[in-house]
Design a protein around this motif. Structure first.
Motif, PDB file in Angstrom:
ATOM      1  N   VAL A 195       0.836  -1.161   0.060  1.00 46.05           N
ATOM      2  CA  VAL A 195       0.155  -0.179  -0.030  1.00 46.05           C
ATOM      3  C   VAL A 195       0.792   1.194   0.011  1.00 46.05           C
ATOM      4  O   VAL A 195       1.878   1.297   0.843  1.00 46.05           O
ATOM      5  CB  VAL A 195      -0.987  -0.119   1.102  1.00 46.05           C
ATOM      6  N   GLN A 196       0.464   2.121  -1.107  1.00 47.05           N
ATOM      7  CA  GLN A 196       1.166   3.487  -0.846  1.00 47.05           C
ATOM      8  C   GLN A 196       0.364   4.530  -0.906  1.00 47.05           C
ATOM      9  O   GLN A 196      -0.722   4.459  -1.781  1.00 47.05           O
ATOM     10  CB  GLN A 196       2.291   3.528  -2.172  1.00 47.05           C
ATOM     11  N   ALA A 197       0.508   5.515  -0.324  1.00 46.09           N
ATOM     12  CA  ALA A 197      -0.189   6.819  -0.477  1.00 46.09           C
ATOM     13  C   ALA A 197       0.495   8.115  -0.573  1.00 46.09           C
ATOM     14  O   ALA A 197       1.515   8.213   0.367  1.00 46.09           O
ATOM     15  CB  ALA A 197      -1.266   6.877   0.881  1.00 46.09           C
ATOM     16  N   ARG A 198       0.421   8.990  -1.499  1.00 46.53           N
ATOM     17  CA  ARG A 198       1.208  10.081  -1.646  1.00 46.53           C
ATOM     18  C   ARG A 198       0.568  11.422  -2.100  1.00 46.53           C
ATOM     19  O   ARG A 198      -0.821  11.152  -2.734  1.00 46.53           O
ATOM     20  CB  ARG A 198       2.517   9.788  -2.503  1.00 46.53           C
ATOM     21  N   PRO A 199       0.854  12.687  -1.918  1.00 43.86           N
ATOM     22  CA  PRO A 199       0.113  13.670  -2.611  1.00 43.86           C
ATOM     23  C   PRO A 199       0.278  13.797  -3.991  1.00 43.86           C
ATOM     24  O   PRO A 199       1.068  13.257  -4.572  1.00 43.86           O
ATOM     25  CB  PRO A 199       1.003  14.891  -1.903  1.00 43.86           C
TER      26      PRO A 199
END
Ligand SMILES: [Zn+2]
Length: 316
Positions: free
Chosen positions: A257-261
């Motif tokens: 899982v990755q979350a970035r702006p």
């Protein structure tokens, strides 16, 4: 822009029961009040539930879960009331939807490049513009689900066969049948985001990807604007930060899982509509931009959104 509607069009938001944190499903011992309730029935109209409308700054009380960092309405309207409100919502944002679809394709290029291009599903597909983008990069079969009749009516004829009208129901699809499921600017609106993420996991083939775009309430721009931020809205049942959208994916069983702006690319005219200014100032600013021919200029701005991706494990 004013959209006055008769009282009969006002969404019915009674029937509110307490709910636990929509990510970890606990009732926090010491929840923090993130936003005080601010409701004004006279300002609610059919446009209140349309996507990308002029902000109204109305909201339900929202709590922050200290465990997973999500901010959520603890006494939301019933699922049925929400579905009805979105079904009836007006729709007036085709150009912005097209711009958003292009922003999403570029934000997720590296993930899309490594996926099998078989079947894709978009939850909250609007006019289906993102489905058209997916077909354009080689997906063989694309499908979308959309509750707003007006959005579907605005879809070009070639996209209409891809779009099913209604709310997302897992049983409408075959288990392990999708390479890709997308849900953009929609996870804030649903009553049970955890149920949706778990359903998506079951519908994905092993190795398939789930992509979301959500607002980030911790982003500098949203913290700066506070109550005047467009994310403060009656239609949002929860708001995510990067850690909390990541927690939603991981608790639902996704891996890597990755979350970035990420930055959205929209016209100057649309950005100006989002500005937290009184109409008396906003309207002349917009007219000036228009007169200068700048309204249609496209500009990328990071307005505090998060692009997140997670994969279904290959071995279970
Ligand atoms: Zn929680």
């Amino acid at each position: 822009m004013e959209h006055n509607s008769p009282a009969k069009d006002t969404p019915q938001l009674d029937d509110r029961l307490p709910r636990p944190c929509p990510v970890c499903r606990a009732f926090p011992d010491k929840p923090e009040i993130f936003l005080e309730e601010r409701l004004d029935a006279s300002r609610l109209n059919a446009y209140s539930f349309a996507s990308r409308k002029t902000p109204e700054y109305l909201c339900h009380q929202m709590l922050r879960c200290p465990e997973c960092d999500v901010v959520y309405v603890d006494r939301p309207p019933s699922q049925g009331a929400l579905a009805e409100a979105y079904h009836a919502a007006d729709y007036d944002s085709t150009e912005e939807a097209n711009d958003a679809a292009k922003s999403y394709i570029s934000a997720f290029t590296s993930v899309l490049n490594r996926l099998e291009k078989g079947d894709a599903l978009e939850i909250g597909t609007g006019t289906g513009i993102f489905l058209e983008e997916l077909a354009g990069i080689g997906f063989q079969r694309v499908a979308g689900i959309e509750p707003s009749t007006a959005a579907i009516a605005a879809a070009p004829a070639n996209r209409k066969p891809w779009i099913r009208e209604g709310i997302f129901v897992e049983q409408d699809y075959q288990p392990e049948s999708f390479d890709l499921v997308c849900c953009f600017m929609t996870m804030e609106h649903v009553r049970e985001p955890r149920e949706i993420a778990e359903s998506v996991l079951r519908l994905l083939k092993p190795g398939g990807a789930f992509l979301t775009v959500t607002h980030d309430y911790r982003s500098p721009v949203n913290r700066l604007l506070g109550r005047r931020s467009p994310i403060v809205d009656i239609e949002h049942m929860q708001l995510f930060s990067q850690p909390s959208i990541k927690a939603l994916f991981e608790r639902s069983g996704f891996v890597d899982v990755q979350a970035r702006p990420f930055a959205n690319r929209y016209s100057v005219r649309y950005w100006s509509r989002l500005m937290p200014l009184p109409a008396a100032i906003k309207t002349p600013v917009q007219s000036t931009l228009s007169a200068l021919g700048l309204g249609k200029l496209k500009v990328s701005i990071n307005v505090g959104n998060t692009a997140a991706v997670g994969f279904k494990p290959i071995t279970r």
